[in-house]
Design a protein around this motif. Structure first.
Motif, PDB file in Angstrom:
ATOM      1  N   ASN A 277       2.104 -57.902-104.127  1.00 55.72           N
ATOM      2  CA  ASN A 277       3.262 -57.849-103.232  1.00 55.72           C
ATOM      3  C   ASN A 277       3.054 -56.834-102.114  1.00 55.72           C
ATOM      4  OD1 ASN A 277       4.594 -59.764-104.779  1.00 55.72           O
ATOM      5  ND2 ASN A 277       5.620 -58.249-106.043  1.00 55.72           N
TER       6      ASN A 277
ATOM      7  N   ILE B 153       9.864 -59.785-102.029  1.00 53.21           N
ATOM      8  CA  ILE B 153       8.656 -58.977-102.180  1.00 53.21           C
ATOM      9  C   ILE B 153       8.945 -57.624-102.818  1.00 53.21           C
ATOM     10  CG2 ILE B 153       6.736 -57.911-100.963  1.00 53.21           C
ATOM     11  CD1 ILE B 153       6.623 -60.933-101.080  1.00 53.21           C
TER      12      ILE B 153
ATOM     13  N   ARG C 233       2.521 -56.371-108.539  1.00 52.72           N
ATOM     14  CA  ARG C 233       3.086 -55.454-107.552  1.00 52.72           C
ATOM     15  C   ARG C 233       2.081 -55.103-106.473  1.00 52.72           C
ATOM     16  NH1 ARG C 233       7.691 -56.446-107.179  1.00 52.72           N
ATOM     17  NH2 ARG C 233       8.170 -54.468-106.173  1.00 52.72           N
TER      18      ARG C 233
ATOM     19  N   ARG D  56      10.299 -67.494-104.298  1.00 49.09           N
ATOM     20  CA  ARG D  56       9.318 -67.662-103.225  1.00 49.09           C
ATOM     21  C   ARG D  56       9.407 -69.035-102.564  1.00 49.09           C
ATOM     22  NH1 ARG D  56       4.468 -65.845-101.247  1.00 49.09           N
ATOM     23  NH2 ARG D  56       4.682 -63.946-102.478  1.00 49.09           N
TER      24      ARG D  56
ATOM     25  N   SER E 167      10.163 -62.778-107.404  1.00 46.24           N
ATOM     26  CA  SER E 167       9.117 -63.700-106.970  1.00 46.24           C
ATOM     27  C   SER E 167       9.449 -65.149-107.276  1.00 46.24           C
ATOM     28  CB  SER E 167       7.792 -63.331-107.642  1.00 46.24           C
ATOM     29  OG  SER E 167       7.423 -62.002-107.317  1.00 46.24           O
TER      30      SER E 167
END
Length: 283
Positions: free
Chosen positions: A103, A28, A100, A36, A33
């Protein structure tokens, strides 16, 4: 291995809490990413191992009320809510900013989820209250090392800043206190602190470059090859491959035939029956 670790050591949930925090932080905050799916798989593995350990321990309340359980519930909530978040958006500053912000929103959901789960289980979670009490005492310790103009008055500090009986039992040991300057001096003399600071700087630069500059680089698209005849490139490639294999087989056959002829000539010169050479040619 995670299941065996939880079953064999009572303080394993705290170690796993730090490990899960580091993995989620890289995904994060670090901007990676692309990992994930691996992070979600790790969280699922933690959950499975924890509940297996609870079953083996006959429903141990220590595991069900540990901060590690609160964290797993919060991370599962946040990753499920933002499961469809794209790792890469448009190649622009606007796309980077949207990712962002996503996130940040996911991290806030995880934080709120942790607090809510802890509040719900607070009446039952009494085994680890000393952990929060020890952390709260650090408020007063940090306040003492601040400059005089930044220090808060004693009445402005939270009530838990005064160590409780449980906290005092741990604070008598130096490992639970703030790090001493003598320890920092050892790290300075051995250059371990300088090396750690350089490593952290490189990690920050790597995260910044991966999240900012990569979003500005246009992705190269592979265009299909268009031939002058207008045919299918894949079909032409297959045809070319078949032709080359046939040529190779023809060349190998010619070499074999030449060897047979040479063998026949040698057999004739040595007075050997020509039928043997014919059988060799047939073979």
């Amino acid at each position: 291995t995670t299941f065996a670790f939880i079953v064999s050591w009572q303080f394993s949930p705290f170690m796993l809490l730090l490990q899960a925090t580091a993995v989620y932080f890289v995904c994060i905050v670090g901007g990676y990413s692309s990992i994930r799916p691996q992070v979600v798989a790790v969280i699922n593995c933690y959950i499975l191992a924890l509940f297996m350990a609870v079953a083996v321990h006959f429903g141990s309340p220590y595991l069900l009320t540990s901060p590690f359980f609160f964290q797993l519930a919060a991370l599962k909530l946040s990753t499920s809510v933002f499961c469809c978040q794209q790792s890469r958006g448009p190649s622009s500053w606007g796309g980077w900013l949207r990712r962002r912000l996503g996130n940040v929103a996911e991290g806030l959901v995880a934080l709120v989820g942790f607090v809510l789960v802890r509040q719900v289980l607070a009446p039952f979670a009494t085994a680890d209250t000393h952990v929060y009490e020890i952390l709260c005492t650090k408020v007063g310790a940090v306040n003492e090392v601040l400059p005089a103009w930044m220090q808060l008055k004693q009445e402005q500090l939270p009530a838990c800043a005064e160590p409780s009986f449980n906290a005092k039992m741990y604070l008598i040991m130096g490992v639970f206190k703030l790090i001493e300057w003598s320890s920092i001096q050892v790290y300075l003399d051995s250059t371990a602190l300088q090396a750690a600071m350089v490593s952290c700087l490189l990690i920050i630069l790597r995260c910044f470059s991966s999240t900012c500059f990569s979003s500005q680089s246009p992705k190269s698209k592979v265009e299909p090859e268009v031939t002058s005849s207008g045919g299918d490139p894949l079909q032409q490639s297959n045809t070319e491959g078949l032709r080359r294999r046939k040529d190779a087989q023809g060349a190998s056959g010619s070499k074999a035939k030449a060897k047979v002829e040479t063998s026949r000539n040698t057999s004739d010169s040595d007075g050997v029956d020509v039928d043997e050479a014919d059988e060799a040619e047939e073979a």
